[in-house]
Design an enzyme around this catalytic site. Structure first.
Site, mmCIF file in Angstrom:
data_model
loop_
_atom_site.group_PDB
_atom_site.id
_atom_site.type_symbol
_atom_site.label_atom_id
_atom_site.label_comp_id
_atom_site.label_asym_id
_atom_site.label_seq_id
_atom_site.Cartn_x
_atom_site.Cartn_y
_atom_site.Cartn_z
ATOM 1 C CB SER A 15 11.372 100.323 61.832
ATOM 2 O OG SER A 15 10.535 99.979 60.746
ATOM 3 C CE1 TYR B 79 7.934 98.776 65.314
ATOM 4 C CE2 TYR B 79 7.684 99.466 63.034
ATOM 5 C CZ TYR B 79 8.371 98.762 64.004
ATOM 6 O OH TYR B 79 9.496 98.045 63.664
#
Ligand code: NAP
Length: 251
Positions: free
Chosen positions: A146, A160
């Site tokens: 990501s 995350y």
């Protein structure tokens, strides 16, 4: 074995980026193994859609946060197809928006179990089947990271972001470790993409809200990520390993 189609295993393939990857891979001649955790109906619907176009697809349940379920999934894959050519480590989670001082140990542990340990163990099982030194024919691993890995996820989900940073480093090392085994390892690093993952983090409107901060002026679509994954998996990327492909609208 069904025929001589290459086999691609996509974790978290029942919806979002994984489902788009399954559709594109099937259209390009892969037999696709679509892993899901809970949404059996969504996975079975996708299989039916792909099969209706004359391609080969198969749904397999496994929680990639549980080692025994990963091992069982690979054993079932062996029985179904007898080969593996590409692993796409796509399954991943976010949690509710939260600053670090409010994060529980359990939250961080779950994040790392599903987003980091799961892909590691899936890669381990894929290596046993694809590596030249284990009698395999080589292959490719594409890990879905990501943009959060380099942006940090401050005030939203640093846990995350850190899990995706781990995926980037894992991929760099694994690419070098497996180069002589005929396995290329690469990363796709999406920016904000329109999927249901944002609702699970309590921010269903994140794609729209983020648009003005994205140089290309909008969130991305799942097909735009699938295209990158398929390229990295393909022989067109035969000299590409240890690479990170940012598909993020320029953030
Ligand atoms: P999504 O729409 O929420 O889909 C997630 C998929 O992962 C679903 O198929 C889900 O299956 C599966 N999954 C979740 N936990 C799992 C587990 N423990 N075991 C097996 N499967 C599990 O997510 P997405 O947006 O497509 O994201 C896919 C990947 O892209 C993730 O790694 C995510 O971090 C990354 N990414 C997404 C964005 C974005 O903006 N969308 C941006 C950067 C990176 P069930 O439905 O059965 O639970």
């Amino acid at each position: 074995m069904i025929d001589d189609r290459p086999v691609m295993l996509i974790t978290g393939g029942s919806r979002g980026i994984g489902a788009a990857t399954a559709r594109l891979a099937a259209s390009r001649g892969y037999a696709v193994a679509i892993n899901y955790r809970a949404e059996r109906e969504a996975a079975e619907r996708l299989v039916a859609e792909i099969e209706s176009k004359g391609a080969v697809a198969w749904a397999i349940q496994a929680d990639i946060g549980v080692e025994a379920e990963i091992e069982a999934m690979f054993a079932a894959l062996d029985a179904r197809f007898g080969r593996l050519d590409v692993l796409v480590n796509n399954a991943g989670i976010v949690d509710q928006v939260c600053r670090v001082e409010a994060m529980s140990f359990e939250r961080v542990e779950r994040m790392m179990r599903i987003n980091v340990a799961g892909p590691f163990i899936c890669a381990r099982e894929a290596i046993k089947r694809m590596a030249l030194q284990h009698g395999g024919k080589g292959g490719a691993i594409v890990n879905v990271s990501s943009a959060a890995a380099h942006r940090g996820g401050a005030n939203e989900y640093v846990d995350y972001a850190a899990s995706k940073g781990a995926i980037d480093t894992f991929s760099e090392g694994l690419a070098k470790e497996l180069a002589s085994d005929g396995i290329r390892v690469n990363v796709v690093r999406p920016g904000v993409i329109r999927t249901e993952i944002h609702a699970s983090g309590g921010r269903p409107d994140k794609p729209e809200q983020s648009a003005k901060g994205i140089p290309l002026g909008r969130a991305g679509e799942v097909e735009e990520i699938a295209g990158g994954i398929l390229w990295l998996a393909s022989s067109e990327a035969s000299f590409t390993t240890g690479a990170v492909l940012d598909i993020d609208g320029g953030v």
